[in-house]
Design a protein around this motif. Sequence first.
Motif, short mmCIF file in Angstrom:
data_model
loop_
_atom_site.label_atom_id
_atom_site.label_comp_id
_atom_site.label_asym_id
_atom_site.label_seq_id
_atom_site.Cartn_x
_atom_site.Cartn_y
_atom_site.Cartn_z
N VAL A 1 0.84 -1.20 0.00
CA VAL A 1 0.00 0.00 0.00
C VAL A 1 0.87 1.25 0.00
N VAL A 2 1.97 1.22 0.76
CA VAL A 2 2.91 2.33 0.73
C VAL A 2 3.50 2.47 -0.67
N TRP A 3 3.85 1.34 -1.29
CA TRP A 3 4.45 1.38 -2.64
C TRP A 3 3.51 1.99 -3.66
N ALA A 4 2.21 1.73 -3.54
CA ALA A 4 1.26 2.23 -4.53
C ALA A 4 1.28 3.75 -4.63
N THR A 5 1.69 4.39 -3.55
CA THR A 5 1.79 5.85 -3.57
C THR A 5 2.83 6.31 -4.58
N THR A 6 3.76 5.40 -4.94
CA THR A 6 4.81 5.76 -5.90
C THR A 6 4.23 6.31 -7.18
N ILE A 7 3.22 5.63 -7.71
CA ILE A 7 2.70 5.99 -9.02
C ILE A 7 2.20 7.42 -9.02
#
Length: 420
Positions: free
Chosen positions: A145-151
Amino acid sequence: MSEPVSHTTAVQSRTVLTLMGSQTLGGIGVASGIAVGAIVAADVSGRDALSGLATTTQVLGGALFTIPVAALMGRRGRRAGLATAYLVGALGAALAITATATGAFWMLLVGTTLFGASTTANSQARYAATDLAVPERRGRQLSWVVWATTIGSVLGPNMVGPGKAVAGVLGLPPLAGAWVFSCLGFLLAAVLLHLALRPDPLLTARRLAGAETDRPPGREGNVADGLRTIAATPTALWATSAVTVGHVVMVAVMVMTPLHMRHGQAEIELIGLVISLHILGMYGLAPVTGQLTDRLGARPVVLLGVGLLVLACLLAALSQAGFSAGLTAGLVLLGLGWSCTFVAGSGTVAGSVPVGQRASVQGAADLVMGLTAAVGGALAGVVMDVFGYAVLCAVAALAAAGLAAYTVTRGEHERRPVGV
């Protein structure tokens, strides 16, 4: 009440995918506003020393909105709290647009304070990913979920250029276009959460644990209770310290970097690129950080993060004003160091208390993190104005070193998160 494991797993998978979608949309909104906040504040106020207030009020708003959002989630679940926070953030973005167009500094600060509610939603979403997660996969699922903020967060700062075109069509000042993308991103994230985050993960976890009545009526999500619990729980206290120090170091250096670059005549597009790479560092390797946390435990990952933060501050301190490879590398490492302290610390916070206390403790941890970062952001503008960017980075490095000392001397209280 028991439910088939396969059903719970399916609900958890759907929950994580929905949260990843809302993080992408919300990330566009948050990063778009951050990219122009300090510059707009300096332009509207006419003083560089006040430039940090836009981001500071945003961080402060994010911290303060944690209190009502945690209470709302405690009573009505994650869906209601997260969607409401994004709607408040959209209102803040609308006020920021108006303030940029009219030159009303007070309105800009009100808008950026309300804008901070979006960061509350963006931050609290990571905990929603842990509600139904099995302990041995908690770090990884939180990290996705933290990674999805990357986009969204990498796209956000690069919307400054297209935002100029949008602002031109709407008859707004060029930098106001970034706030338009913020408003739209927050509205879409709220709609997605309202429609798709069903069943609610926190309410489902409580039901499965038989914890519906383990708190007095009206106390679920009470941040004051959460603060007392953190103070009395060594693991929660250390984990809260890890996310707090890592966050304040990152915020203090990051918010002043656009101004440092503009002092060297860097173009706004280059500033947006550096901030995008920084945010990529923050979120891009989060799944790796989550995997390391699940395998090694949080303490070694936090120490790794501290090392990266110190190196990042040194590279940034040695950079000249404007655009440079050293500054860019420093900002990327700053993001990676934050990722380590944030993911490892958050996973430990999530697993340190029973399910009935999670909303309270998680809200309290984010309140401490946000308030400390707000103070750090405010002081960052003053330190940079009086002493310069290099001194600011050196002070941030010392703060990170303090976390390392605490982790080494007190980190023995921390263990891998266990089932609760």
